[in-house]
Design an enzyme around this catalytic site. Structure first.
Site, PDB file in Angstrom:
ATOM      1  N   GLY A  34       0.812  -1.206   0.000  1.00 60.48           N
ATOM      2  CA  GLY A  34       0.000   0.000   0.000  1.00 60.48           C
ATOM      3  C   GLY A  34       0.846   1.256   0.000  1.00 60.48           C
ATOM      4  O   GLY A  34       1.752   1.401   0.816  1.00 60.48           O
ATOM      5  N   GLU A  91     -19.293  16.881   2.678  1.00 58.87           N
ATOM      6  CA  GLU A  91     -18.435  17.717   1.829  1.00 58.87           C
ATOM      7  C   GLU A  91     -18.851  17.611   0.369  1.00 58.87           C
ATOM      8  O   GLU A  91     -18.874  18.619  -0.360  1.00 58.87           O
ATOM      9  CB  GLU A  91     -16.975  17.318   2.004  1.00 58.87           C
ATOM     10  CG  GLU A  91     -16.411  17.689   3.370  1.00 58.87           C
ATOM     11  CD  GLU A  91     -14.950  17.332   3.533  1.00 58.87           C
ATOM     12  OE1 GLU A  91     -14.246  18.058   4.247  1.00 58.87           O
ATOM     13  OE2 GLU A  91     -14.515  16.314   2.951  1.00 58.87           O
ATOM     14  N   ASP A 133      -6.046   2.311   8.068  1.00 57.54           N
ATOM     15  CA  ASP A 133      -7.466   1.977   8.135  1.00 57.54           C
ATOM     16  C   ASP A 133      -7.761   0.519   8.455  1.00 57.54           C
ATOM     17  O   ASP A 133      -8.884   0.192   8.852  1.00 57.54           O
ATOM     18  CB  ASP A 133      -8.142   2.309   6.790  1.00 57.54           C
ATOM     19  CG  ASP A 133      -8.179   3.791   6.518  1.00 57.54           C
ATOM     20  OD1 ASP A 133      -7.888   4.573   7.443  1.00 57.54           O
ATOM     21  OD2 ASP A 133      -8.493   4.181   5.374  1.00 57.54           O
ATOM     22  N   ALA A 141      -6.493  10.130   8.094  1.00 53.76           N
ATOM     23  CA  ALA A 141      -5.081  10.265   7.737  1.00 53.76           C
ATOM     24  C   ALA A 141      -4.155  10.433   8.940  1.00 53.76           C
ATOM     25  O   ALA A 141      -3.079   9.823   8.982  1.00 53.76           O
ATOM     26  CB  ALA A 141      -4.899  11.418   6.756  1.00 53.76           C
TER      27      ALA A 141
END
Length: 416
Positions: free
Chosen positions: A9, A168, A298, A312
């Protein structure tokens, strides 16, 4: 011979691990299915045409050599924890002495195949660009329609999920439509445009203080967004949304932001798992019964169910800690104390000149223009690369000052 470290990742967690192990004598390889690092918090702006995808992506081969890390492009299909091997889609087998799982999450449709087939998601760059194209397509279809009911279906945009991404996206979507419809589609009546947000909870933005949740709801309603609380989407055929309460909703566009699940590459692992397929770890972020495997970002959830926020800051803090722990272990130094997350706060933008911000350690909770300015500066700072920051700043200036979207291209794709 240097110990082999494999990082799966290239997101926030994977890159932070690579930085933390730089110059420590390991032979490090980072694997990702894409050749770029993606700044995911701004994907919704790609979906609404405020930003180009290139502004929030950075080639991994540009970043990793400075960390002393090799890059391997490809999809992971299986991980053999007993043999310390990772099997790639192209048939290659990668071996490791230490493994960092930082594959992140994917959109969770909760097993509903019809929703996954017809709904849009903005979890990745391709999804965001597809969503943007579908929004423009909906306006084009509506402008060509001679049937009022059909036109209203094309002009009804429904978002499922009232977390930060859904909120958002909704605010940005309304501002996009306010700009585009009157200026670019004079044949359409903006009064027919409708944006709805379907949320299973009783308040937007779980995790925020009550007054900030109320401000977010008030702001979205002021923008003209229809809020449906305590409602879950149960089915969608591309034209009609079925919820667990209330009448069916006619809409040709459903954007799904209602949940995430662990990367499917981990589905074959027969290890203890938590909610959403996340992997149970000890308080040194090591996979249970496999101390050579670290889970960061995550994918991690502590034994006992202690919260590991999927944001994050947690990804970077957990990755930084895991790299530091491995360095101490390999150098035969005393093990460092268990990992502890330091919450820097959370913030969500509510469109132009407004945001909500909550910083626990300073006991600060506020909203409005100053919160929006902090959100703007922080996100601009966190984007990797001076060129990307400049591109983002130019796109934002175009949007906020000139009130023009950066991207209005229609690309052919699913359901076109």
């Amino acid at each position: 011979m240097a110990e082999r470290v494999l990082i799966l990742g290239g997101g926030f967690a994977g890159l932070t691990v690579a930085q933390g192990l730089r110059g420590k004598g390991f032979a490090i390889t980072l694997v990702d299915q894409h050749n770029y690092h993606l700044f995911q918090p701004l994907l919704y702006q790609v979906a609404t045409g405020e930003l180009l995808g290139e502004a929030i992506t950075t080639p991994l081969r540009h970043l990793l050599p400075s960390y002393g890390v090799s890059f391997r492009l490809g999809n992971v299909i299986e991980i053999d924890l007993l043999r310390c091997q990772v099997y790639m889609e192209d048939g290659d087998v990668l071996e490791y002495d230490f493994l960092f799982l930082a594959l992140g999450t994917v959109t969770n449709f909760f097993g509903n195949k019809t929703i996954s087939q017809h709904a849009l998601d903005i979890k990745g760059l391709e999804g965001a660009e597809t969503t943007r194209s579908r929004l423009i397509l909906a306006l084009e279809r509506a402008s060509q329609s001679k049937n009022a009911e059909d036109r209203r279906e094309w002009l009804h945009f429904v978002v499922a999920g009232g977390g930060a991404t859904g909120v958002e996206f909704c605010a940005a979507l309304v501002e996009l439509l306010q700009n585009l419809v009157p200026n670019e589609y004079p044949e359409l009546d903006f009064r027919e445009v409708q944006v709805s947000l379907v949320h299973g909870g009783e308040a937007l933005l779980p995790g925020f203080a009550n007054n900030l949740q109320k401000h977010a709801a008030t702001k979205l309603r002021r923008l003209g967004i229809n809020l449906l609380f305590g409602t879950h989407v149960k089915d969608y055929d591309g034209q009609t949304i079925i919820c667990d309460s209330g009448p069916p909703i006619s809409a040709r566009t459903l954007i799904w932001t209602a949940g995430v699940a662990a990367n499917p590459s981990l589905s074959s692992l027969t290890v203890p798992k938590g909610r959403g397929g996340r992997l149970l770890v000890d308080h040194h972020l090591r996979l249970l019964d496999f101390p050579e495997v670290f889970v960061v970002g995550d994918l991690a959830i502590f034994t006992g169910g202690d919260a590991c926020p999927q944001v994050a800051p947690f990804a970077m803090q957990s990755a930084r800690y895991a790299a530091k722990f491995l360095c101490a272990q390999s150098a035969h130094k005393p093990l460092i104390p268990p990992f502890g997350y330091h919450d820097p706060g959370i913030m969500t933008v509510l469109g132009r000149l407004d945001a909500v911000c909550q910083i626990p350690r300073w006991h600060l909770r506020w909203y409005g223009l100053s919160a929006w300015g902090l959100w703007l500066g922080l996100h601009l700072y966190r984007i990797i690369g001076t060129g990307n920051r400049l591109r983002t700043l130019l796109d934002w200036s175009n949007d906020y000052i000139r009130r023009r979207t950066s991207v209005q291209l229609l690309r052919q794709g699913r359901d076109d």
